[in-house]
Design a protein around this motif. Structure first.
Motif, PDB file in Angstrom:
ATOM      1  N   UNK A 434      33.619  47.357  47.272  1.00 44.85           N
ATOM      2  CA  UNK A 434      34.661  48.188  46.659  1.00 44.85           C
ATOM      3  C   UNK A 434      35.720  47.316  45.991  1.00 44.85           C
ATOM      4  N   UNK A 435      36.011  46.190  46.636  1.00 49.32           N
ATOM      5  CA  UNK A 435      37.003  45.279  46.080  1.00 49.32           C
ATOM      6  C   UNK A 435      36.550  44.762  44.715  1.00 49.32           C
ATOM      7  N   UNK A 438      36.911  47.652  42.027  1.00 50.77           N
ATOM      8  CA  UNK A 438      38.242  48.146  41.648  1.00 50.77           C
ATOM      9  C   UNK A 438      38.755  47.637  40.308  1.00 50.77           C
ATOM     10  N   UNK A 439      38.476  46.378  40.002  1.00 51.07           N
ATOM     11  CA  UNK A 439      39.079  45.818  38.798  1.00 51.07           C
ATOM     12  C   UNK A 439      38.188  45.819  37.564  1.00 51.07           C
TER      13      UNK A 439
ATOM     14  N   UNK B  76      46.644  44.086  49.850  1.00 53.94           N
ATOM     15  CA  UNK B  76      46.477  45.507  49.558  1.00 53.94           C
ATOM     16  C   UNK B  76      47.538  46.350  50.262  1.00 53.94           C
ATOM     17  N   UNK B 251      42.556  54.358  42.208  1.00 55.15           N
ATOM     18  CA  UNK B 251      42.918  53.962  40.847  1.00 55.15           C
ATOM     19  C   UNK B 251      42.432  52.569  40.493  1.00 55.15           C
ATOM     20  N   UNK B 252      42.504  52.237  39.200  1.00 52.91           N
ATOM     21  CA  UNK B 252      42.095  50.919  38.733  1.00 52.91           C
ATOM     22  C   UNK B 252      42.861  49.846  39.500  1.00 52.91           C
ATOM     23  N   UNK B 253      42.136  48.898  40.085  1.00 53.73           N
ATOM     24  CA  UNK B 253      42.768  47.816  40.833  1.00 53.73           C
ATOM     25  C   UNK B 253      43.670  48.313  41.948  1.00 53.73           C
TER      26      UNK B 253
END
Lengths: 478, 306
Positions: A434-435, A438-439, B76, B251-253
């Motif tokens: 998932x990490x 995300x980007x 995070x 959400x993004x990032x």
């Protein structure tokens, strides 16, 4: 006055503390609580069996029929079968709650990724002594091994689940758009190379109505599911062989494949942009006929064959193959299995019931489309899948794409195709993955380069993976 | 009187019977509190000291303060904490708008009820339903906002829910809209409680409109302001549903994720229940401190009429 104020403060603080008791999370379940449904099947005996699974509507109907039939056949034993169906999102939360409360149902789903934890902590029954060997021998070998565990390694040892399905994430194309563009259809015997695929995508990307904006694209990809087939087909993996180290910055195969993947959006523009994708996802655009190539899971076939949902001609093909792999088009396989609670009062009855849910011929005919016309999965029974099922697809009884062999190629493996379980199947949780996800939109919209992104995200992924390993190795209940 | 011994008055039979009933009535909510609040809280605090996954042994995996140490070094956590605080920009905006609208409504004679109801509708609507609705309002290509922006300016509006910065603006707009009705109702009640004579007396002394507002209205509705502030701050730390519904995976990032979303993600998305409990305990402590500071500071600006 002072006391009053202290009391007031205490009360308000209590409101704050309510965050501890899960009030917030409870709100979330409003969303899908109505999606959960319970059905009761009654017999005349004493035994009461609880089942909890997640399923879509068609599947639910098929399983309901099977359970009804089973209850009828065993009505002298069964008092009641409580069949509860929830959504896939809700399932994990419900199971966690049930485990915490010590109130697990008799029959539930376990995925290959969690067999280890369920067995280590003593939640599931080994099936070896209960299930007929004939039933086991007739399963796809690929899925059987996913549910075997010897106490240290998944892949051999006792069998803990009977598969609900074996799925794969194949690729599909819209024939009508190929016809319009005057292009040859992809050859299912010979999946495209990266370059060939990009070339075809460019020809399929166009501004149809002439308003200066692209409105048809070669391909659309959902990062979470549709990215790894490109990477795997270049021989790339994220983790080392024993799934303990993230290896991306010094990994040329992965870097090249990921660069190719993001360039489809960032540089070549053959997919909708990141913004367009947030506005309307690729799946919807594919159904609207805006997309040349799109992923097709075995569970999607029924929907794509339904002209009301997808009024275009389409067929299956292979994911494009990168230059640095073993030349095979590679996608991920999926499966979930029926498991029996180790503490159930009725191990015999429960294992018999899951055998029927997993391999009853009538049930498989319904789920794979022979009797319902809606194919949700390929049959679990290998004999039936490779003979009658294939024939029924060929003669049109089961509405299916012509190139069914693409799916069998991924499931069985051959010199052009192979299917593998995604790497997060073998890690305790998928946080490291998932990490990484995300980007990705930032890379696809050109805000950060692949190199910089890899450098930034690798340590975070490793942290998450280390955490997962720690959790995997925590003290078990036994 | 000083040496008088306090004698417990003997209760009549009826009074004693009533007392027994009273205990029963008190017991009902108290038992509820024990089962549904006290026990989970104690349990959560205990679990926060373990690497409990929901599956493994809770008592066999006690790790002391390790979870807390991990949380404080987890980027995070800090990212979602900052996001949570950024979302609170909406609180003063909402309070200001609420007061302005309440004052306007307070002057209306016949339409007050109608508009109050209209503004209150979002408050009683299902948060999930309105979140889905607003996800469409913010849609990049087909949303109401970007359609209006395109019509007015000819350029394409921002990617409200997909961009790391704009998603925060979008959430603040949504939360302000959602909370507005509540502040309006409270302010309206506050305004109606201010006796007319204060204004009349001030007017006779020659006060102008601004002075009336500044020196009568503002101080006398300060208890309402205080109440709204406290409850919004607490609510602000607990934002979850809108993030879950309106953005995919935070959400993004992880740019839209709040503390509670992070908690949920850890506990139920990644089976780190002990860790999730630690986040919850930490969150409760933060809320407690902020609330305590607020109560301490209220002497400086909150006026009560008595």
């Amino acid at each position: 006055m002072k006391l009053k104020r202290v009391v007031a403060a205490a009360l308000v603080a209590l409101m704050g503390v309510s965050s501890l008791t899960g009030c917030n999370v409870a709100k979330d379940s409003e969303k899908s609580s109505d999606a959960s449904s319970k059905t009761e099947m009654k017999g005349e005996g004493q035994d009461e069996i609880d089942i909890l699974i997640y399923a879509q509507e068609h599947e639910k109907a098929a399983y309901e029929d099977l359970i009804k039939k089973f209850t009828q056949e065993h009505k002298d034993k069964i008092k009641k079968v409580n069949f509860e169906v929830t959504t896939q999102d809700e399932y994990a939360t419900k199971m966690t709650a049930a485990m915490t409360a010590g109130d697990l149902p008799d029959i539930f789903y376990v995925g290959p990724d969690s067999v280890r934890s369920y067995v280590d902590n003593g939640y599931v029954l080994p099936l070896d002594d209960y299930v007929d060997q004939k039933v086991v021998d007739n399963l796809w070998p690929e899925i059987k091994s996913a549910y075997q565990y010897d106490g240290t390694k998944v892949g051999s040892g006792s069998l803990y689940c009977l598969p609900k399905d074996l799925s794969c994430f194949a690729f599909a194309y819209n024939k009508d758009l190929f016809d319009e563009a005057g292009l040859d259809y992809p050859d299912p015997q010979k999946p495209y190379t990266y370059d060939e695929f990009l070339d075809v995508c460019k020809k399929l990307t166009k501004d149809k109505d002439g308003d200066g904006e692209i409105d048809q694209w070669g391909v659309a990809n959902a990062n979470a599911f549709g990215m790894t087939p490109y990477l795997y087909s270049n021989g790339a993996r994220f983790l080392n062989e024993d799934y303990t180290k993230v290896n991306i910055t010094d990994n040329k195969k992965l870097k090249d494949a990921f660069q190719y993947y993001v360039d489809l959006t960032a540089k070549e523009g053959v997919t909708p942009t990141v913004e367009q994708d947030t506005a309307l996802g690729g799946y919807q655009r594919w159904l609207d006929g805006q997309i040349g190539f799109y992923a097709c899971g075995t569970w999607d076939v029924a929907a794509f064959m339904d002209k009301k949902t997808f009024p275009y001609n389409w067929d299956l093909c292979g994911w494009p193959v990168g230059p640095d792999g073993d030349g095979k088009s590679t996608t991920w396989l999926g499966t979930v299995g029926f498991a029996v609670n180790k503490d159930t009062k009725y191990p015999d009855l429960c294992t018999e019931l899951i055998s029927s849910l997993s391999t009853d011929l009538d049930g498989q005919k319904a789920l794979s489309g022979e009797t319902t016309g809606k194919s949700m999965q390929i049959p679990n029974i290998k004999d039936y899948a490779t003979t009658t099922f294939k024939e029924k697809v060929k003669d049109g009884t089961i509405p299916y794409a012509n190139n069914l062999d693409v799916i069998f190629g991924y499931v069985e493996g051959n010199d052009k195709y192979q299917g593998i379980f995604s790497e997060s199947t073998y890690t305790y949780n998928a946080e490291w993955w998932d990490t990484f996800l995300e980007g990705i939109p930032n890379v696809q919209s050109g805000k950060i380069s692949v190199d910089d992104y890899f450098k930034e995200v690798e340590p975070k992924m490793q942290d998450a993976l280390d955490n997962a390993i720690k959790l995997q190795n925590t003290a078990t209940k036994n | 009187m000083q040496n008088a011994i306090k004698v417990k008055p003997k209760l009549s039979e009826m009074a004693r019977r009533e007392e027994r009933w009273a205990w029963l009535f008190i017991a009902a909510p108290f038992v509820g509190f024990l089962c549904f609040m006290a026990y989970p809280i104690v349990f959560a605090v205990f679990a926060s000291f373990s690497r409990w996954t929901g599956m493994n042994s809770l008592t066999g995996n006690l790790v002391g303060l390790a979870n807390y140490a991990d949380i404080l070094t987890d980027p995070k956590f800090w990212k979602s904490m900052v996001t949570t605080i950024i979302y609170m920009i909406g609180i003063p905006i909402g309070m200001f708008l609420g007061l302005v609208i309440a004052m306007a409504l307070n002057r209306m004679k016949y339409t007050k009820r109608f508009f109050t109801t209209v503004y209150y509708v979002p408050v009683v609507s299902s948060l999930v339903a309105v979140s889905i609705l607003w996800a469409w309002v913010f849609n990049y290509d087909y949303g109401l906002f970007n359609t209006v922006i395109k019509a007015l300016t000819g350029t394409h509006g921002p990617n409200w829910l997909g961009d790391e910065v704009w998603v925060k603006v979008a959430m603040i707009i949504f939360m302000t809209w959602k909370g507005l009705g509540g502040s309006i109702i409270l302010y309206l009640a506050g305004l109606q409680n201010i006796p007319r004579d204060y204004y009349e007396a001030a007017k006779i002394d020659g006060a102008n409109g601004w002075q009336l507002f500044r020196h009568i209205t503002i101080p006398l509705i300060s208890p309402v302001t205080f109440y709204i502030l406290i409850t919004s701050l607490i609510g602000g730390f607990q934002v979850f549903v809108e993030v879950q519904v309106m953005t995919g995976n935070g959400g993004t990032n992880y740019s839209a994720a709040t503390i509670v979303y992070y908690l949920y993600d850890k506990a139920f998305g990644n089976n780190q229940l002990g860790y999730g409990c630690a986040v919850a305990v930490l969150l409760a402590v933060i809320i407690f401190i902020i609330t305590a500071l607020n109560f301490k500071g209220q002497d400086k600006w909150v006026n009560t009429m008595d």
